[in-house]
Design an enzyme around this catalytic site. Structure first.
Site, PDB file in Angstrom:
ATOM      1  N   GLU A  98      11.582  12.273   4.073  1.00 24.81           N
ATOM      2  CA  GLU A  98      11.648  10.962   4.702  1.00 24.81           C
ATOM      3  C   GLU A  98      10.398  10.769   5.557  1.00 24.81           C
ATOM      4  O   GLU A  98       9.840  11.723   6.106  1.00 24.81           O
ATOM      5  CB  GLU A  98      12.904  10.818   5.553  1.00 24.81           C
ATOM      6  N   LEU A 100       8.791   9.486   8.891  1.00 25.78           N
ATOM      7  CA  LEU A 100       9.192   9.208  10.264  1.00 25.78           C
ATOM      8  C   LEU A 100       8.017   8.579  11.010  1.00 25.78           C
ATOM      9  O   LEU A 100       6.928   9.152  11.067  1.00 25.78           O
ATOM     10  CB  LEU A 100       9.629  10.497  10.973  1.00 25.78           C
ATOM     11  N   ASP A 201       6.870  28.798  13.420  1.00 21.33           N
ATOM     12  CA  ASP A 201       5.438  28.468  13.467  1.00 21.33           C
ATOM     13  C   ASP A 201       5.244  27.306  14.441  1.00 21.33           C
ATOM     14  O   ASP A 201       4.639  26.287  14.118  1.00 21.33           O
ATOM     15  CB  ASP A 201       4.932  28.097  12.072  1.00 21.33           C
TER      16      ASP A 201
END
Length: 293
Positions: A98, A100, A201
């Site tokens: 998606e 954003l 990370d």
């Protein structure tokens, strides 16, 4: 722009995987990392974020990334881009997420971010590791489960990368022996803690401010590990406000001596960077080893 042949294959593949007819109207290249090409797709079904790389070099990388995003999303404590599907188009692997929109940081952005990471670290498992290997950058990240963090960190993190660096002439025999000696001492250096769900990370390049003014995290290297690993990663390259650390400490205090263990936790990402980029990371690794020898 995406090559027209790849674009046609993506139209077909995405339509099949998402069970809806999709037409890519426009593909705008946006900033990505060293491994992937990234695009904003404007389609008949809305906007999506697309990552692509060489399917021959990284045949399962996006499958692992999708699983990691799902693991983080299932915790329901911090926003991650929802992964939609992965696959191949020609010789290109892709991951569709998606899209954003970015926003402006809310006044309590850092406090909220820290609280979300603390809640993420509350998610636990009976073991350190994960059910499968994945990636950190372009390097394979081993996740064989162990009940001991010290054993996990030695056998799945430090020693595989130390051996890789030695085999590729990034480190010499004395440094390899220092790393081996350090691994034997890890049980005395780390406090006992239950496994925590880690982003893996968590540096400043792997979060953004979402449209609601709160943090969005992405590009994970997920596993269940010692939570000091995530905190140490935020300190390695900077970019995190002091309010983040004060709030985290207030919600989920770290064990005493955590500041002295920062280098120990940063040794893993430094070895990652040494193997990928060489250069001055050799001196960084040596400096950390000096602290513990």
């Amino acid at each position: 722009m995406i090559d027209e042949m790849i674009k046609r294959e993506l139209n077909t593949t995405l339509s099949r995987q998402l069970s809806v007819k999709i037409q890519i109207n426009h593909a705008e290249r946006i900033h990505g990392g060293d491994i992937n090409e990234t695009f904003l797709l404007d389609t008949s079904e809305g906007r999506y974020f697309l990552k692509m790389n060489d399917a021959r070099k990284y045949p399962d990388m996006f499958e692992k990334e999708l699983s990691g995003l799902e693991e983080l999303g299932a915790a329901n404590v911090i926003t991650v881009p929802r992964p939609l599907c992965f696959g191949t188009a020609g010789n290109r692997a892709f991951l569709l997420l998606e899209y954003l929109d970015k926003g402006n940081a809310a006044p309590d952005f850092w406090e909220n971010f820290a609280a979300s990471v603390a809640r993420l670290h509350d998610q636990t498992r009976p073991y350190f590791g994960l059910n499968a290997a994945n990636y950190i950058g372009s390097l394979k990240q081993y996740n064989t489960p162990y009940s001991s963090w010290a054993v996990f960190y030695a056998f799945n993190r430090l020693m595989p990368l130390a051996k890789m660096a030695f085999d590729n002439y990034r480190i010499d025999k004395p440094v390899l022996q220092q790393l081996e000696n350090l691994c034997r001492r890890l049980p005395q250096l780390f406090p006992d803690e239950p496994p925590s769900l880690l982003h893996g990370d968590l540096w400043s390049g792997n979060f953004l401010v979402g449209s609601n003014g709160k943090a969005v995290i992405f590009d994970p290297a997920v596993y269940y590990g010692h939570r000091e690993m995530d905190l140490a990663m935020t300190r390695l390259f900077g970019g995190f406000d002091t309010r983040f650390y004060y709030t985290y400490q207030a919600i989920r205090p770290l064990e005493s001596g955590w500041q002295q263990r920062l280098g120990l936790c940063q040794l893993y990402p430094l070895l990652v960077h040494l193997n990928l980029f060489g250069g001055n990371y050799f001196n960084d690794v040596k400096d950390v080893l000096q602290q513990y020898n």
